[in-house]
Motif scaffolding. Structure first.
Motif, PDB file in Angstrom:
ATOM      1  N   ARG A   1      -8.103   5.328 -13.604  1.00  0.00           N
ATOM      2  CA  ARG A   1      -9.343   6.070 -13.415  1.00  0.00           C
ATOM      3  C   ARG A   1      -9.457   6.346 -11.918  1.00  0.00           C
ATOM      4  NH1 ARG A   1     -12.418   5.856 -17.743  1.00  0.00           N
ATOM      5  NH2 ARG A   1     -14.383   6.352 -16.742  1.00  0.00           N
ATOM      6  N   PRO A   2      -9.885   7.530 -11.525  1.00  0.00           N
ATOM      7  CA  PRO A   2     -10.047   7.792 -10.099  1.00  0.00           C
ATOM      8  C   PRO A   2     -11.237   7.004  -9.542  1.00  0.00           C
ATOM      9  CG  PRO A   2     -10.737   9.701 -11.376  1.00  0.00           C
ATOM     10  CD  PRO A   2     -10.172   8.713 -12.337  1.00  0.00           C
ATOM     11  N   ALA A   3     -11.051   6.473  -8.347  1.00  0.00           N
ATOM     12  CA  ALA A   3     -12.135   5.790  -7.645  1.00  0.00           C
ATOM     13  C   ALA A   3     -12.746   6.710  -6.586  1.00  0.00           C
ATOM     14  CB  ALA A   3     -11.620   4.508  -6.993  1.00  0.00           C
ATOM     15  N   LYS A   4     -12.004   7.732  -6.180  1.00  0.00           N
ATOM     16  CA  LYS A   4     -12.521   8.694  -5.197  1.00  0.00           C
ATOM     17  C   LYS A   4     -13.673   9.472  -5.846  1.00  0.00           C
ATOM     18  CE  LYS A   4      -9.119  10.203  -1.868  1.00  0.00           C
ATOM     19  NZ  LYS A   4      -8.258  11.303  -1.426  1.00  0.00           N
ATOM     20  N   PRO A   5     -14.862   9.446  -5.244  1.00  0.00           N
ATOM     21  CA  PRO A   5     -16.002  10.151  -5.848  1.00  0.00           C
ATOM     22  C   PRO A   5     -15.742  11.636  -6.096  1.00  0.00           C
ATOM     23  CG  PRO A   5     -16.761   8.686  -4.115  1.00  0.00           C
ATOM     24  CD  PRO A   5     -15.250   8.692  -4.050  1.00  0.00           C
TER      25      PRO A   5
ATOM     26  N   GLU B   1      -0.774  -3.848 -10.973  1.00  0.00           N
ATOM     27  CA  GLU B   1      -2.188  -3.500 -10.985  1.00  0.00           C
ATOM     28  C   GLU B   1      -2.414  -2.552  -9.816  1.00  0.00           C
ATOM     29  OE1 GLU B   1      -6.491  -5.680 -10.271  1.00  0.00           O
ATOM     30  OE2 GLU B   1      -4.654  -6.644  -9.598  1.00  0.00           O
ATOM     31  N   LEU B   2      -3.194  -1.503 -10.031  1.00  0.00           N
ATOM     32  CA  LEU B   2      -3.466  -0.510  -8.997  1.00  0.00           C
ATOM     33  C   LEU B   2      -4.938  -0.533  -8.610  1.00  0.00           C
ATOM     34  CD1 LEU B   2      -1.503   2.486 -10.554  1.00  0.00           C
ATOM     35  CD2 LEU B   2      -0.686   0.849  -8.836  1.00  0.00           C
ATOM     36  N   THR B   3      -5.186  -0.535  -7.302  1.00  0.00           N
ATOM     37  CA  THR B   3      -6.540  -0.390  -6.788  1.00  0.00           C
ATOM     38  C   THR B   3      -6.484   0.615  -5.646  1.00  0.00           C
ATOM     39  OG1 THR B   3      -6.232  -2.291  -5.302  1.00  0.00           O
ATOM     40  CG2 THR B   3      -7.275  -2.734  -7.436  1.00  0.00           C
ATOM     41  N   GLY B   4      -7.637   1.048  -5.216  1.00  0.00           N
ATOM     42  CA  GLY B   4      -7.703   2.047  -4.161  1.00  0.00           C
ATOM     43  C   GLY B   4      -8.266   3.336  -4.713  1.00  0.00           C
TER      44      GLY B   4
ATOM     45  N   ARG C   1      -4.329   6.873  -1.674  1.00  0.00           N
ATOM     46  CA  ARG C   1      -3.931   5.594  -1.079  1.00  0.00           C
ATOM     47  C   ARG C   1      -4.165   4.535  -2.145  1.00  0.00           C
ATOM     48  NH1 ARG C   1      -3.013   4.432   4.113  1.00  0.00           N
ATOM     49  NH2 ARG C   1      -3.874   6.427   4.708  1.00  0.00           N
ATOM     50  N   LEU C   2      -3.076   3.851  -2.509  1.00  0.00           N
ATOM     51  CA  LEU C   2      -3.138   2.842  -3.574  1.00  0.00           C
ATOM     52  C   LEU C   2      -2.614   1.514  -3.076  1.00  0.00           C
ATOM     53  CD1 LEU C   2      -1.412   4.914  -6.404  1.00  0.00           C
ATOM     54  CD2 LEU C   2      -3.859   4.690  -5.998  1.00  0.00           C
ATOM     55  N   THR C   3      -3.196   0.453  -3.576  1.00  0.00           N
ATOM     56  CA  THR C   3      -2.626  -0.871  -3.401  1.00  0.00           C
ATOM     57  C   THR C   3      -2.049  -1.271  -4.748  1.00  0.00           C
ATOM     58  OG1 THR C   3      -4.170  -1.499  -1.667  1.00  0.00           O
ATOM     59  CG2 THR C   3      -3.075  -3.287  -2.834  1.00  0.00           C
ATOM     60  N   ALA C   4      -0.765  -1.590  -4.767  1.00  0.00           N
ATOM     61  CA  ALA C   4      -0.079  -2.030  -5.988  1.00  0.00           C
ATOM     62  C   ALA C   4       0.190  -3.529  -5.863  1.00  0.00           C
ATOM     63  CB  ALA C   4       1.221  -1.263  -6.184  1.00  0.00           C
TER      64      ALA C   4
ATOM     65  N   GLU D   1       0.843  -1.180   0.000  1.00  0.00           N
ATOM     66  CA  GLU D   1       0.000   0.000   0.000  1.00  0.00           C
ATOM     67  C   GLU D   1       0.885   1.239   0.000  1.00  0.00           C
ATOM     68  OE1 GLU D   1      -3.821   0.835   2.489  1.00  0.00           O
ATOM     69  OE2 GLU D   1      -2.074   1.537   3.625  1.00  0.00           O
ATOM     70  N   LEU D   2       0.614   2.156  -0.910  1.00  0.00           N
ATOM     71  CA  LEU D   2       1.369   3.393  -1.027  1.00  0.00           C
ATOM     72  C   LEU D   2       0.460   4.568  -0.712  1.00  0.00           C
ATOM     73  CD1 LEU D   2       2.351   1.337  -3.449  1.00  0.00           C
ATOM     74  CD2 LEU D   2       3.779   3.277  -4.032  1.00  0.00           C
ATOM     75  N   VAL D   3       0.991   5.546   0.003  1.00  0.00           N
ATOM     76  CA  VAL D   3       0.301   6.812   0.206  1.00  0.00           C
ATOM     77  C   VAL D   3       1.112   7.859  -0.538  1.00  0.00           C
ATOM     78  CG1 VAL D   3      -0.463   8.544   1.875  1.00  0.00           C
ATOM     79  CG2 VAL D   3      -0.651   6.099   2.423  1.00  0.00           C
TER      80      VAL D   3
END
Length: 153
Positions: free
Chosen positions: A115-119, A80-83, A62-65, A50-52
């Motif tokens: 793509r941003p996941a933050k609303p 792959e990136l999620t978060g 905040r990403l999970t790679a 997890e990266l901040v």
């Protein structure tokens, strides 16, 4: 054009061998040592972390790679990136034969499709996209400078 789709490409020319550059880029846990915008890295598994991240704009991501590919012979690192961002990132590390005829330099190309996941980021994208792109560009310039210092220091 979809304001929430980003395909970002940055090229770093570095006066170090591809093996040294690849080793530094592979060692994600030490990015905060030389890349100021990578605020923290926390190992989750042998192949994920997890990266901040925070650049110029006043928000953190905040990403999970999750490692998808690690091929030193081909000079490839992919995740792959999620978060807060969803997609993928990839480093391609090659000798810089064109700009460095003595063969000691490296061309490291970073590609990211997200793509941003933050609303809030999704809602602001139609007007804030230029700021998001400038924020990313500032982060990448700083990362290159930090890696350069790390490699030659």
């Amino acid at each position: 054009m979809d304001a929430n789709h980003y395909h970002l490409v940055s090229t770093w020319l570095l006066p170090a061998t591809p093996a040294r550059v690849y080793a530094a880029l592979r060692d994600v846990g030490h990015y905060p040592d030389w890349w100021p915008q990578i605020r923290s890295v926390r190992r989750l598994t042998d192949h994920s972390g997890e990266l901040v991240i925070r650049s110029v704009l006043p928000y953190s991501l905040r990403l999970t790679a999750r490692e998808q590919l690690q091929d030193e012979a081909a000079g490839l690192l992919a995740a792959e990136l999620t978060g807060d961002l969803v997609g993928w990132s990839r480093w391609t590390v090659r000798p810089d034969d064109h700009d460095d005829p003595d063969g000691t330099g490296t061309r490291a190309v970073f590609e990211e499709e997200v793509r941003p996941a933050k609303p809030l980021m999704r809602r602001l994208a139609p007007v804030a996209r230029p700021l998001f792109l400038a924020n990313h560009a500032a982060m990448m310039r700083s990362g290159r400078r930090g890696l350069l210092r790390h490699l030659v220091g």
